[in-house]
Design a protein around this motif. Structure first.
Motif, PDB file in Angstrom:
ATOM      1  N   SER A 369      24.859  24.346  62.619  1.00 10.52           N
ATOM      2  CA  SER A 369      24.367  25.235  63.673  1.00 10.52           C
ATOM      3  C   SER A 369      24.983  26.957  63.993  1.00 10.52           C
ATOM      4  O   SER A 369      25.642  26.420  64.759  1.00 10.52           O
ATOM      5  CB  SER A 369      23.150  24.478  64.831  1.00 10.52           C
ATOM      6  N   CYS A 370      23.827  27.692  64.416  1.00  8.02           N
ATOM      7  CA  CYS A 370      24.188  28.822  65.307  1.00  8.02           C
ATOM      8  C   CYS A 370      24.733  28.359  66.766  1.00  8.02           C
ATOM      9  O   CYS A 370      25.840  29.137  67.389  1.00  8.02           O
ATOM     10  CB  CYS A 370      23.756  29.680  64.857  1.00  8.02           C
ATOM     11  N   GLN A 371      24.082  27.622  67.091  1.00  7.86           N
ATOM     12  CA  GLN A 371      23.879  27.178  68.789  1.00  7.86           C
ATOM     13  C   GLN A 371      24.088  25.346  68.485  1.00  7.86           C
ATOM     14  O   GLN A 371      23.424  24.787  68.983  1.00  7.86           O
ATOM     15  CB  GLN A 371      22.213  27.650  69.067  1.00  7.86           C
ATOM     16  N   PRO A 372      25.680  25.374  68.339  1.00 10.05           N
ATOM     17  CA  PRO A 372      25.823  23.734  68.329  1.00 10.05           C
ATOM     18  C   PRO A 372      25.479  23.141  69.883  1.00 10.05           C
ATOM     19  O   PRO A 372      25.660  23.858  70.954  1.00 10.05           O
ATOM     20  CB  PRO A 372      26.823  23.873  67.412  1.00 10.05           C
ATOM     21  N   ASN A 373      25.615  21.417  69.660  1.00  9.90           N
ATOM     22  CA  ASN A 373      25.769  20.502  71.009  1.00  9.90           C
ATOM     23  C   ASN A 373      26.796  20.122  71.087  1.00  9.90           C
ATOM     24  O   ASN A 373      26.958  19.838  71.740  1.00  9.90           O
ATOM     25  CB  ASN A 373      24.246  19.526  70.651  1.00  9.90           C
ATOM     26  N   CYS A 374      28.031  20.459  69.495  1.00 12.39           N
ATOM     27  CA  CYS A 374      28.871  19.282  69.302  1.00 12.39           C
ATOM     28  C   CYS A 374      29.763  20.339  68.687  1.00 12.39           C
ATOM     29  O   CYS A 374      29.374  21.961  67.996  1.00 12.39           O
ATOM     30  CB  CYS A 374      28.912  17.827  68.315  1.00 12.39           C
ATOM     31  N   GLU A 375      31.693  20.038  69.014  1.00 18.28           N
ATOM     32  CA  GLU A 375      32.573  21.306  68.653  1.00 18.28           C
ATOM     33  C   GLU A 375      33.634  20.400  67.407  1.00 18.28           C
ATOM     34  O   GLU A 375      33.380  19.019  67.937  1.00 18.28           O
ATOM     35  CB  GLU A 375      32.727  22.400  69.926  1.00 18.28           C
ATOM     36  N   THR A 376      33.935  21.341  66.904  1.00 15.71           N
ATOM     37  CA  THR A 376      35.537  20.247  66.308  1.00 15.71           C
ATOM     38  C   THR A 376      37.076  20.417  66.719  1.00 15.71           C
ATOM     39  O   THR A 376      36.499  21.485  67.232  1.00 15.71           O
ATOM     40  CB  THR A 376      35.480  20.898  65.305  1.00 15.71           C
ATOM     41  N   GLN A 377      37.670  20.007  67.279  1.00 11.12           N
ATOM     42  CA  GLN A 377      38.909  19.397  68.252  1.00 11.12           C
ATOM     43  C   GLN A 377      39.952  18.600  67.340  1.00 11.12           C
ATOM     44  O   GLN A 377      39.923  17.442  66.671  1.00 11.12           O
ATOM     45  CB  GLN A 377      38.839  18.654  69.426  1.00 11.12           C
ATOM     46  N   LYS A 378      40.771  19.645  67.155  1.00 11.95           N
ATOM     47  CA  LYS A 378      42.071  18.751  66.100  1.00 11.95           C
ATOM     48  C   LYS A 378      42.874  18.289  67.514  1.00 11.95           C
ATOM     49  O   LYS A 378      43.698  18.706  68.406  1.00 11.95           O
ATOM     50  CB  LYS A 378      43.188  19.664  65.690  1.00 11.95           C
ATOM     51  N   ALA A 421      18.103  28.052  65.264  1.00 10.16           N
ATOM     52  CA  ALA A 421      17.946  28.653  66.589  1.00 10.16           C
ATOM     53  C   ALA A 421      18.344  30.108  67.351  1.00 10.16           C
ATOM     54  O   ALA A 421      17.939  30.520  66.126  1.00 10.16           O
ATOM     55  CB  ALA A 421      20.079  28.443  66.765  1.00 10.16           C
ATOM     56  N   PRO A 422      17.935  30.159  68.129  1.00  5.65           N
ATOM     57  CA  PRO A 422      17.705  31.719  68.348  1.00  5.65           C
ATOM     58  C   PRO A 422      19.002  32.845  68.180  1.00  5.65           C
ATOM     59  O   PRO A 422      18.249  33.809  67.792  1.00  5.65           O
ATOM     60  CB  PRO A 422      17.391  31.490  70.610  1.00  5.65           C
ATOM     61  N   ASN A 423      19.936  32.508  68.736  1.00  6.43           N
ATOM     62  CA  ASN A 423      21.347  33.444  67.610  1.00  6.43           C
ATOM     63  C   ASN A 423      21.012  33.098  66.180  1.00  6.43           C
ATOM     64  O   ASN A 423      22.364  33.704  65.954  1.00  6.43           O
ATOM     65  CB  ASN A 423      21.980  33.215  68.470  1.00  6.43           C
ATOM     66  N   CYS A 424      20.661  32.349  65.392  1.00  6.69           N
ATOM     67  CA  CYS A 424      20.872  32.438  64.236  1.00  6.69           C
ATOM     68  C   CYS A 424      21.327  33.849  63.301  1.00  6.69           C
ATOM     69  O   CYS A 424      20.854  34.400  63.774  1.00  6.69           O
ATOM     70  CB  CYS A 424      19.615  31.741  63.658  1.00  6.69           C
ATOM     71  N   SER A 425      22.355  33.848  62.596  1.00  4.47           N
ATOM     72  CA  SER A 425      23.021  35.021  62.288  1.00  4.47           C
ATOM     73  C   SER A 425      22.398  35.173  60.693  1.00  4.47           C
ATOM     74  O   SER A 425      22.131  36.186  59.945  1.00  4.47           O
ATOM     75  CB  SER A 425      24.424  34.115  62.238  1.00  4.47           C
ATOM     76  N   GLY A 426      21.357  34.067  60.537  1.00  4.04           N
ATOM     77  CA  GLY A 426      21.398  34.171  58.930  1.00  4.04           C
ATOM     78  C   GLY A 426      21.827  33.768  57.689  1.00  4.04           C
ATOM     79  O   GLY A 426      20.540  33.531  57.101  1.00  4.04           O
ATOM     80  N   PHE A 427      22.892  33.678  58.019  1.00  2.44           N
ATOM     81  CA  PHE A 427      23.542  33.009  56.711  1.00  2.44           C
ATOM     82  C   PHE A 427      25.351  32.299  57.168  1.00  2.44           C
ATOM     83  O   PHE A 427      25.691  32.814  58.439  1.00  2.44           O
ATOM     84  CB  PHE A 427      24.008  33.983  56.045  1.00  2.44           C
ATOM     85  N   LEU A 428      25.612  30.501  56.863  1.00  2.00           N
ATOM     86  CA  LEU A 428      26.356  30.891  56.844  1.00  2.00           C
ATOM     87  C   LEU A 428      27.433  31.300  57.121  1.00  2.00           C
ATOM     88  O   LEU A 428      28.371  31.842  55.895  1.00  2.00           O
ATOM     89  CB  LEU A 428      26.290  29.486  55.752  1.00  2.00           C
ATOM     90  N   GLY A 429      29.082  31.180  57.792  1.00  2.00           N
ATOM     91  CA  GLY A 429      29.789  31.907  57.991  1.00  2.00           C
ATOM     92  C   GLY A 429      29.844  32.859  58.672  1.00  2.00           C
ATOM     93  O   GLY A 429      30.254  33.748  59.543  1.00  2.00           O
ATOM     94  N   ASP A 430      27.906  34.031  59.071  1.00  2.00           N
ATOM     95  CA  ASP A 430      28.511  34.996  60.129  1.00  2.00           C
ATOM     96  C   ASP A 430      28.552  34.588  61.644  1.00  2.00           C
ATOM     97  O   ASP A 430      28.340  33.954  61.340  1.00  2.00           O
ATOM     98  CB  ASP A 430      26.824  35.770  59.468  1.00  2.00           C
ATOM     99  N   ARG A 431      29.138  35.463  61.892  1.00  2.00           N
ATOM    100  CA  ARG A 431      29.434  35.383  63.608  1.00  2.00           C
ATOM    101  C   ARG A 431      27.237  34.982  64.175  1.00  2.00           C
ATOM    102  O   ARG A 431      26.554  35.944  63.555  1.00  2.00           O
ATOM    103  CB  ARG A 431      29.387  36.172  64.322  1.00  2.00           C
TER     104      ARG A 431
END
Length: 585
Positions: A369-378, A421-431
């Motif tokens: 998701s471009c507006q995710p509810n989770c994030e990855t942490q190392k 998402a409302p702020n979807c970039s349109g393509f995976l990997g784009d901001r």
């Protein structure tokens, strides 16, 4: 069938043969004894003098449909030319591949059957429960099953030695203009219709079964190292000690000020002063909130939470096989050669990558998701680096869990993002679409001629640059101009080669900025720039390279073409690595 692995089995009382319970797998003619026991059709004994028990073969080759010297199967009517099978004529008994593999006629199969002196006739295998009572009482034995003749509407009992499967397009022998010929013609039409109906039902059922559960994978609880990859283990004396007090309500919890938690270290029960009350052992104890795998609309399989999750709470650990870069590239190459489009690879460090494709836990089903509810942490857990997923906002029960893949695309075409998402970039990997000013020092144009690798194509300045991976392209960019924190992983194609609208390979390019378009979207997006004393005419887009100033490259007011959504076609930090395809599994 793969969809019935966990079903109960019915086993033959006389041999090792077994079938899944139900009429789908059990061979026609088997005698059911109990709910888990039967006598299979391999124990059929032909009675001497009973003509309908004799075995009969066709007089043509199943491969080329021609006659001649044929090799006949001893179990079914199949016959072949040895040359068509690329073998020499064997001595003694011979069985076809289907019979050697144990393939048997099933109930509701449309077949060809030979009865007495009649021609091969199209029919359907019926279950004894579904035929008239007088047909049920006809003499028969183990291995025989009732067949319904199309056209004539007759029933009779027969066995595997006198039937072979009906194939789409079968026409049988020529039907003459006699009474029996007309009946045979009607039988062919009924058989064709019934075959298509049965085929459609089976395909629909298989599709429904496939939608009931996700594709197969092996569930594991901890990372499994492969090949040369190793898992580090720290000495207890080297593990840091936090400053939390045992008197706290939830010592070392995610809402506390635990020093280890702030530094992304998991506490060790032998070191932490809070012992068993320590709440910073989520990785080791696998304290995940309850989740459920679901089928999402347009995104494949997904994962939802079954209870409310607080901001900062541990959601899951990304688990899979630990592989090195060499193995990663080999798996990607194998997938591309075999048209495999689902990938689950996540980079831990320069030497290790997690592949949750063949083995993993429920985290592998979390969508992008471009507006995710989770994030990855190392995190560092007992001396080893592991990847956890944490909530970045309160998540109500029943909400789909997502995170940003930070995709590094390998290939020439980008993958369309379906996150919604409302702020979807349109393509995976784009901001995502966020108005953030570029922190880049802009300089006046130094020249209108062709640029080289010595200057950034976006800001026209020099310095450390990332060069496009295409051999025919000399464009280079600053990492900051691309919105990247570090250099892309693997081959990287610059934004100039992807259509701003659909992500396909570009056909028309702006000569002054990375905007580009495919043949379907180039109309109205580019216009010719008048020649200057130092350069010839060039195609350029209607949008300026950088923050909108109200003027296009030609110095005239600009408007966005209808249906065009301008985006900065760049890749993100390559934490998540997946080649193009459908990554939302």
């Amino acid at each position: 069938k793969a969809t019935l692995w966990l079903c109960k089995m019915m086993r033959c009382l006389r041999c090792p043969v077994a079938y899944h319970v139900g009429d789908v797998c059990v061979s026609a003619g088997s005698q059911v004894v109990t709910s888990t026991a039967l006598v299979c059709t391999s124990h059929f004994n032909a009675k001497k003098g009973y003509s309908h028990h004799s075995h009969v073969n066709v007089s043509w080759c199943f491969v080329c449909s021609k006659g001649g010297q044929l090799l006949c199967c001893e179990s079914c009517p199949a016959a072949f030319h040895p040359d068509c099978l690329n073998i020499s004529m064997p001595e003694g008994s011979w069985f076809c591949n289907d019979c050697r593999a144990g393939k048997k006629p099933k109930y509701q199969d449309v077949i060809w059957v030979k009865l007495g002196t009649y021609r091969w006739w199209p029919a359907e295998i019926r279950h004894p429960r579904t035929v008239p009572t007088n047909i049920q009482h006809l003499r028969h034995q183990i291995g025989e099953f009732p067949v319904f003749f199309f056209g004539s509407k007759d029933f009779f009992w027969t066995h595997q030695g006198r039937v072979f499967p009906y194939m789409e397009g079968d026409r049988g022998s020529r039907h003459q203009k006699t009474n029996i010929g007309k009946v045979f013609k009607n039988a062919l039409l009924e058989a064709e219709e019934r075959f298509k109906e049965t085929k459609l039902k089976r395909e629909t059922k298989e599709a429904q079964e496939n939608n009931k559960k996700p594709p197969p994978y092996k569930f594991i609880k901890v990372n499994r190292p492969c090949g040369k990859v190793q898992v580090s283990t720290a000495d207890v004396s080297e593990i840091p000690k936090c400053n939390c007090r045992p008197s706290d309500e939830r010592p070392c919890g995610f809402e506390s000020e635990c020093l280890n938690r702030m530094l992304l270290y998991e506490c060790h029960p032998q070191v932490c002063p809070n012992g068993t009350r320590c709440c910073n052992q989520d990785f080791s104890k696998r304290l995940y909130p309850d989740t459920k795998i679901i089928k999402t609309a347009g995104k494949g399989w997904g994962l939802i939470c079954l209870r409310d999750i607080k901001k900062g709470e541990f959601v899951n650990e990304y688990i899979g096989e630990l592989i090195d870069e060499e193995e990663c590239r080999a798996r990607i190459r194998f997938a591309q050669e075999n048209n495999i489009s689902h990938f689950y690879m996540l980079t831990i460090d320069k030497d290790r990558i997690i592949d949750a494709g063949p083995k993993g836990n429920y985290s592998r089903f979390m969508n992008h998701s471009c507006q995710p509810n989770c994030e990855t942490q190392k995190w560092t857990v007992n001396g080893d680096t592991r990847v956890g997923l944490f909530a970045v906002c309160p998540i109500p029960a029943g909400t789909e869990l997502t995170f940003n893949y930070n995709l590094d695309c390998l290939g020439n075409e980008k993958t369309v993002c379906r996150c919604g998402a409302p702020n979807c970039s349109g393509f995976l990997g784009d901001r995502p679409k966020v108005s953030l000013p570029l922190q880049v020092k802009r300089r006046k144009r130094r020249s209108e001629g062709k640029r080289s690798e010595d200057e950034c194509f976006r800001c026209r300045d020099g310095g450390q640059l990332v060069i496009c991976g295409k051999k025919s392209c000399t464009k280079a960019y600053h990492l900051a101009c691309l919105g990247l924190a570090k250099r892309p992983f693997g081959r990287w194609d610059c934004p100039w080669h992807h259509c701003d609208v659909c992500g396909r390979a570009s056909k028309a390019f702006c000569q002054l900025c990375p905007n580009s378009f495919c043949s379907a979207h180039q109309e109205g997006a580019l216009q010719e720039r008048p020649p200057s004393p130092s350069s010839s005419s060039q195609l350029c887009c209607l949008e300026p390279p950088g923050p909108p100033s109200g003027l296009d490259h030609l110095g005239t007011p600009w408007t966005r073409p209808p249906g065009l959504d301008h985006r900065d076609e760049t890749s993100r930090t390559p934490l998540w690595t997946r080649p193009p395809g459908n990554p939302l599994d």
